[in-house]
Design a protein around this motif. Structure first.
Motif, PDB file in Angstrom:
ATOM      1  N   SER A  35     -17.353 -21.872   3.973  1.00 21.31           N
ATOM      2  CA  SER A  35     -18.136 -23.057   3.680  1.00 21.31           C
ATOM      3  C   SER A  35     -18.207 -23.775   4.870  1.00 21.31           C
ATOM      4  O   SER A  35     -17.256 -24.222   5.427  1.00 21.31           O
ATOM      5  N   VAL A  36     -19.479 -24.451   4.852  1.00 25.51           N
ATOM      6  CA  VAL A  36     -19.793 -25.742   5.966  1.00 25.51           C
ATOM      7  C   VAL A  36     -18.991 -27.053   5.281  1.00 25.51           C
ATOM      8  O   VAL A  36     -19.186 -27.104   4.002  1.00 25.51           O
TER       9      VAL A  36
ATOM     10  N   ALA B  55     -13.107 -22.148   7.134  1.00 23.53           N
ATOM     11  CA  ALA B  55     -12.216 -21.359   7.723  1.00 23.53           C
ATOM     12  C   ALA B  55     -12.019 -21.526   9.219  1.00 23.53           C
ATOM     13  O   ALA B  55     -13.094 -22.074   9.855  1.00 23.53           O
ATOM     14  N   GLY B  56     -10.837 -21.155   9.943  1.00 22.65           N
ATOM     15  CA  GLY B  56     -10.721 -21.405  11.080  1.00 22.65           C
ATOM     16  C   GLY B  56      -9.685 -20.119  11.751  1.00 22.65           C
ATOM     17  O   GLY B  56      -9.759 -19.192  11.089  1.00 22.65           O
TER      18      GLY B  56
ATOM     19  N   VAL C  57     -17.498 -23.936  14.448  1.00 21.01           N
ATOM     20  CA  VAL C  57     -16.037 -24.314  14.561  1.00 21.01           C
ATOM     21  C   VAL C  57     -15.122 -24.458  13.337  1.00 21.01           C
ATOM     22  O   VAL C  57     -15.676 -24.362  12.131  1.00 21.01           O
ATOM     23  N   GLY C  58     -13.951 -24.038  13.411  1.00 22.94           N
ATOM     24  CA  GLY C  58     -13.124 -24.085  12.369  1.00 22.94           C
ATOM     25  C   GLY C  58     -12.319 -25.635  12.210  1.00 22.94           C
ATOM     26  O   GLY C  58     -12.595 -26.474  13.194  1.00 22.94           O
TER      27      GLY C  58
ATOM     28  N   ASP D 104     -10.346 -23.380  18.644  1.00 19.26           N
ATOM     29  CA  ASP D 104     -10.541 -23.118  17.136  1.00 19.26           C
ATOM     30  C   ASP D 104     -12.319 -22.956  16.806  1.00 19.26           C
ATOM     31  O   ASP D 104     -12.691 -23.741  16.119  1.00 19.26           O
ATOM     32  N   VAL D 105     -13.095 -22.081  17.802  1.00 23.85           N
ATOM     33  CA  VAL D 105     -14.375 -21.794  18.073  1.00 23.85           C
ATOM     34  C   VAL D 105     -14.707 -20.513  17.392  1.00 23.85           C
ATOM     35  O   VAL D 105     -14.154 -19.509  17.988  1.00 23.85           O
TER      36      VAL D 105
END
Ligand SMILES: Cc1ncc(COP(=O)(O)O)c(C=O)c1O
Length: 406
Positions: A281-282, A299-300, A332-333, A340-341
């Motif tokens: 989810s954003v 999420a990352g 990105v996460g 973390d991209v």
């Protein structure tokens, strides 16, 4: 081939029910890909030993087992999972560059189909363990062919300086010494040149000298039965043409047929990679200096490490895209690491907080590499099967996470 294993509307429905992040796999896509892989070998004697390292969630392993597959286990934990998923010891090949005494004892004790041994020292340890329990353990020697895999350097395994196997030049002598041991039965050779191979060329190149070695050993009376060609066949992450499984199988069969040996193949990524999607989810959207937006997900790298680990590319799809004109978004996460991209400058209508983003082709080396970094609970996993779907691994709770701590 089921390139789009789960429709966006179904993924969104699942994500609303389970919450995010959630891995969603398609049983139909796994079955279809497994069938295509084994069919590519036609009538040539072979067995698929699915590489558990790609995805060892019990329900996925049970599914592969039901399709007729054996497994390639890389640790005692993976052997246990295989047994719990219904595999027999004869369905298991045991691979791994650093097998502990306990793992070797476990493999010898249950009598796995074959142990892919990495050194003469390991063969001697297997020999001692087997003789101590009155057994004879089936062993294949992993040979390092000194071949450039043409893949990311972190997942190339067949180069001269890589830690895997014994050098080609030492292989014949290692086999001769293994043949003299009463506790082992040398029955094969093993090679794995790397993962995410873009063509079958490195396999063809590796199998030349390995099959020549097998032929030399046969002339000396060594009773080899199989050649384990490892895994490695790549998939398309960006929508371009994927390497052909037919061409891959042809390269293997062309090389192995003159030896008369049976083939063991250990595909992982090719079977499950495209069959899985990570839905996130954003959680925030903000302007990025220099233009475009940051789209921050829940999420990352703790859920899907591949982009941070290898700079790996995954297609990113808003599941219910809005009407806006596409804008360059850095997706990105939430983890406190600049690496973390999931994707830089991806063109998409700017999503809103709460929208779902599908990270495609995440079925392999996704959930298995998830961690609790930043105290993220391990994500839920879902299997779509026929007309329905079910949670095959519930989301970890903080209680689960701290339950082992005092
Ligand atoms: C020995 C061995 N076999 C099989 C595999 C599975 O490879 P892939 O998932 O690329 O098919 C690997 C992965 O690196 C491996 O090391």
């Amino acid at each position: 081939m089921a390139d789009q294993p789960a429709a966006p509307s179904l993924l969104a429905r699942i994500a609303r029910r389970t919450g995010t992040p959630v891995y969603v796999y398609s049983a139909a896509a796994i079955a279809e890909r497994y069938a295509a892989f084994t069919a590519a070998f036609g009538g040539y004697p072979h067995r698929v030993h699915y590489a558990l390292k790609a995805n060892s969630t019990l329900a996925v392993v049970r599914l592969v087992r039901a399709l007729g597959g054996g497994v390639d286990a890389n640790s005692g934990g993976e052997i246990d999972v295989a047994l719990r998923a219904g595999c027999e010891p004869r369905d298991i090949v045991f691979t791994g560059v650093g097998k502990t005494p306990a793992e070797l004892e476990q493999a010898v004790g249950i009598g796995v189909h074959v142990i892919n041994a990495e050194s003469l020292g390991e063969i001697e340890r297997i020999d001692r363990l087997a003789r101590a329990s009155g057994r004879r353990a089936a062993v294949a020697l992993r040979v390092n062919p000194d071949v450039a895999a043409g893949t990311h350097p972190h997942i190339a395994t067949g180069g001269r300086t890589h830690k895997f196997g014994v050098p080609l030049g030492a292989a014949a002598d290692t086999c001769r010494r293994a043949l003299a041991l009463d506790g082992v039965r040398l029955c094969g050779l093993h090679v794995h040149v790397g993962s995410q191979l873009g063509s079958s060329e490195p396999i063809r190149e590796a199998l030349g000298p390995i099959t020549a070695l097998a032929a030399d050993l046969a002339r000396e009376g060594c009773p080899l039965q199989h050649l384990d060609v490892g895994g490695g066949l790549g998939i398309s992450y960006d929508g371009s043409d994927a390497p052909s499984v037919t061409e891959y199988a042809r390269a293997v069969i062309d090389a192995v047929r003159p030896t008369g040996l049976r083939v063991i193949a250990e595909p992982g990524r090719w079977i499950v990679g495209p069959a899985g999607t990570l839905v996130a989810s954003v959680v925030d959207v903000k302007d990025r200096a220099g233009g475009g937006r940051f789209v921050v997900l829940d999420a990352g790298m703790s859920e899907l490490l591949r982009p941070a680990l290898y700079g790996a590319f995954h297609r990113l799809e808003p599941l219910e895209p809005g009407p806006g004109t596409p804008v360059a978004c850095d997706v990105v996460g939430p983890i406190c690491e600049t690496s973390d991209v999931f994707g830089a400058e991806r063109l998409m209508p700017v999503p809103a907080v709460g929208d779902f983003i599908a990270i495609r082709d995440a079925g392999a080396y996704g959930a298995v590499m998830a961690s609790n970094y930043n105290r993220h609970p391990l994500p839920a996993e879902v299997l779509i099967d026929g007309d329905g779907w079910r949670v095959i691994r519930r989301r970890q709770t903080v209680d689960d996470m701290v339950g082992l701590e005092s």
